[in-house]
Design a protein around this motif. Structure first.
Motif, PDB file in Angstrom:
ATOM      1  N   TYR A 239      -0.010  -2.835  -6.108  1.00 29.28           N
ATOM      2  CA  TYR A 239       0.110  -1.633  -5.268  1.00 29.28           C
ATOM      3  C   TYR A 239      -1.223  -0.907  -5.314  1.00 29.28           C
ATOM      4  O   TYR A 239      -1.886  -0.887  -6.360  1.00 29.28           O
ATOM      5  N   GLN A 240      -1.603  -0.286  -4.186  1.00 30.49           N
ATOM      6  CA  GLN A 240      -2.847   0.472  -4.193  1.00 30.49           C
ATOM      7  C   GLN A 240      -2.804   1.623  -3.203  1.00 30.49           C
ATOM      8  O   GLN A 240      -2.235   1.504  -2.115  1.00 30.49           O
TER       9      GLN A 240
ATOM     10  N   ILE B  10      -2.329   3.053  -8.492  1.00 31.91           N
ATOM     11  CA  ILE B  10      -2.453   1.590  -8.526  1.00 31.91           C
ATOM     12  C   ILE B  10      -1.437   1.030  -9.500  1.00 31.91           C
ATOM     13  O   ILE B  10      -1.095   1.666 -10.507  1.00 31.91           O
TER      14      ILE B  10
ATOM     15  N   MET C  84      -1.104  -2.694 -11.526  1.00 26.69           N
ATOM     16  CA  MET C  84      -1.851  -3.929 -11.806  1.00 26.69           C
ATOM     17  C   MET C  84      -1.126  -4.744 -12.865  1.00 26.69           C
ATOM     18  O   MET C  84      -0.581  -4.195 -13.826  1.00 26.69           O
TER      19      MET C  84
ATOM     20  N   SER D  70      -4.465   9.279  -5.965  1.00 25.73           N
ATOM     21  CA  SER D  70      -4.815   7.860  -6.107  1.00 25.73           C
ATOM     22  C   SER D  70      -3.766   7.203  -6.990  1.00 25.73           C
ATOM     23  O   SER D  70      -3.268   7.831  -7.938  1.00 25.73           O
TER      24      SER D  70
ATOM     25  N   ILE E  39      -7.664   3.643  -4.256  1.00 25.07           N
ATOM     26  CA  ILE E  39      -7.977   3.231  -5.630  1.00 25.07           C
ATOM     27  C   ILE E  39      -9.468   3.270  -5.967  1.00 25.07           C
ATOM     28  O   ILE E  39      -9.837   3.147  -7.134  1.00 25.07           O
TER      29      ILE E  39
ATOM     30  N   TYR F  37      -8.671   2.317  -9.783  1.00 32.53           N
ATOM     31  CA  TYR F  37      -8.936   0.899 -10.042  1.00 32.53           C
ATOM     32  C   TYR F  37      -9.663   0.706 -11.374  1.00 32.53           C
ATOM     33  O   TYR F  37      -9.271  -0.127 -12.201  1.00 32.53           O
TER      34      TYR F  37
ATOM     35  N   CYS G 102       0.362   1.076 -14.606  1.00 26.34           N
ATOM     36  CA  CYS G 102       0.353   1.944 -13.424  1.00 26.34           C
ATOM     37  C   CYS G 102      -0.522   3.159 -13.716  1.00 26.34           C
ATOM     38  O   CYS G 102      -0.408   3.773 -14.780  1.00 26.34           O
TER      39      CYS G 102
ATOM     40  N   ILE H   6      -3.589  -6.926  -8.320  1.00 25.74           N
ATOM     41  CA  ILE H   6      -3.168  -5.612  -7.831  1.00 25.74           C
ATOM     42  C   ILE H   6      -1.868  -5.777  -7.051  1.00 25.74           C
ATOM     43  O   ILE H   6      -1.790  -6.543  -6.095  1.00 25.74           O
TER      44      ILE H   6
ATOM     45  N   LYS I 111       0.824  -1.202   0.000  1.00 26.63           N
ATOM     46  CA  LYS I 111       0.000   0.000   0.000  1.00 26.63           C
ATOM     47  C   LYS I 111       0.858   1.251   0.000  1.00 26.63           C
ATOM     48  O   LYS I 111       0.861   2.021  -0.931  1.00 26.63           O
TER      49      LYS I 111
END
Length: 372
Positions: free
Chosen positions: A47-48, A36, A38, A34, A51, A167, A242, A45, A25
């Protein structure tokens, strides 16, 4: 009655712990509102940060516009430019009224030069109006799983009702990057359009030249949204996407987030395309047995510790009747990590097998008779 389905358990590594998957995180400091990271292949996922918060997305909107343009039109189709697509506010490829431009050139102008006029031309061509095209965008977003996104235009000029989440935007970008035409467009540094006048489209996305393995995707900026960036990079057969929203340090933060993910996770091959998974018997076929193989390469991002805990479960038909065709689906492989499903793929037949004919059955009869 014959059982039609049976489940075969293949434990790749026996260590299987019943814990919850954890994702990084705040391991990488960044200035994004924000963010992320993926994996494009699996959707995992890595990293978040905030999101699921709804935010404006500026020109990253055009990822969806481009995807629909590719899916709903032939790339070599000539598009006649309407008055409503001329002189649109913001970035432009300087379209002229009644000019005829190939859809491919509009898409390159859209993604490399961020042409708002190009976005409008694509929208009108596909749906008749910007408003109707926005409906198509929202429908496609829901199909992808982007449930907290709402589009009102194809270019991203600010509107209070035009928003997404990190997200959702990652999901949309992932879907687009799995399209070979989209993937080719966004990794192109220079495109020369088939038109007079302004035709040299240089890509505004510095990721392509600054980041190792960088191959996309789109920049975006308005005063309301701040700097928004969707980047992608591929290393060792693993492609990551990203998303950073409202980030004044957009490129540097994206590079750090991608570096962290590439350093912590390795591409781990769970299954090779056409790799033999198991042998199955065939009833009433010219061959008694056949091989069940993977439909695709399955490469997942895993840490070294996670590689010790991965498990694959196969579910295949027990009774197989000829005829069968190469590539025909026979079952599924489900991949679990720490008791959580992270990927599903199809299992298929490796070869064609025809039904036995009368001659084959007669030969079988006498062959079986000679055994007594």
């Amino acid at each position: 009655m014959k059982r039609k389905i049976s489940i075969y358990f293949l434990v790749v590594i026996l260590m299987f712990q019943f814990t919850t998957l954890t994702f990084a995180k705040e391991t990488v400091s960044n200035s994004a509102s924000s963010a992320i990271v993926m994996d494009v292949k699996s959707g995992r996922i890595l990293y978040q940060k905030n999101i699921y918060e709804k935010k404006p997305m500026a020109s990253t909107t055009k990822i969806m516009t481009a995807l629909l343009g590719i899916e709903k039109s032939k790339l070599d189709k000539e598009v006649k430019i309407s008055k409503k697509a001329v002189g649109v506010e913001g970035s432009s490829i300087y379209l002229g009224y009644d000019e005829k431009v190939k859809m491919k050139d509009l898409l390159y102008g859209l993604m490399l030069r961020s042409g708002n006029d190009s976005a409008t031309a694509i929208a009108i061509e596909l749906a008749g109006s910007v408003e109707k095209f926005a409906q198509l965008m929202n429908q496609r977003a829901k199909e992808i799983g982007a449930k907290n996104t709402n589009f009102v235009n194809p270019h991203g000029l600010h509107d209070e009702n035009h928003y997404t989440t990190a997200y959702d935007l990652a999901l949309i970008s992932r879907e687009a990057l799995r399209n070979k035409d989209f993937k080719e467009i966004v990794k192109t540094k220079l495109w020369i359009a088939d038109r007079e006048g302004y035709k040299h489209f240089y890509n505004k996305n510095k990721t392509l030249s600054q980041y190792e393995g960088g191959d996309g995707v789109k920049t975006g900026y308005t005063k309301a949204s701040g700097r928004c960036l969707v980047t992608s990079a591929t290393r060792g057969g693993m492609q990551l996407v990203c998303v950073v929203l409202n980030d004044y340090n957009w490129f540097e933060d994206s590079y750090r987030l991608l570096d962290d993910a590439f350093n912590r996770y390795e591409p781990f091959c769970m299954m090779k395309k056409d790799g033999v998974i198991q042998t199955a018997s065939v009833e009433n076929g010219k061959k008694k047995n056949t091989k069940i193989v993977g439909k695709e390469d399955v490469i997942l991002p895993l840490t070294k510790e996670e590689q010790k805990k991965i498990m694959m479960i196969l579910k295949v038909n027990e009774k197989i009747q000829a005829p069968i065709k190469r590539g025909q689906k026979i079952g599924k492989a489900r991949i679990y990590l720490n008791n959580q499903l992270i990927y599903t793929t199809d299992l298929v037949f490796r070869e064609d097998i025809e039904c036995k004919n009368i001659k084959d059955k007669i030969l079988d009869y006498f062959s079986n008779s000679n055994q007594f």
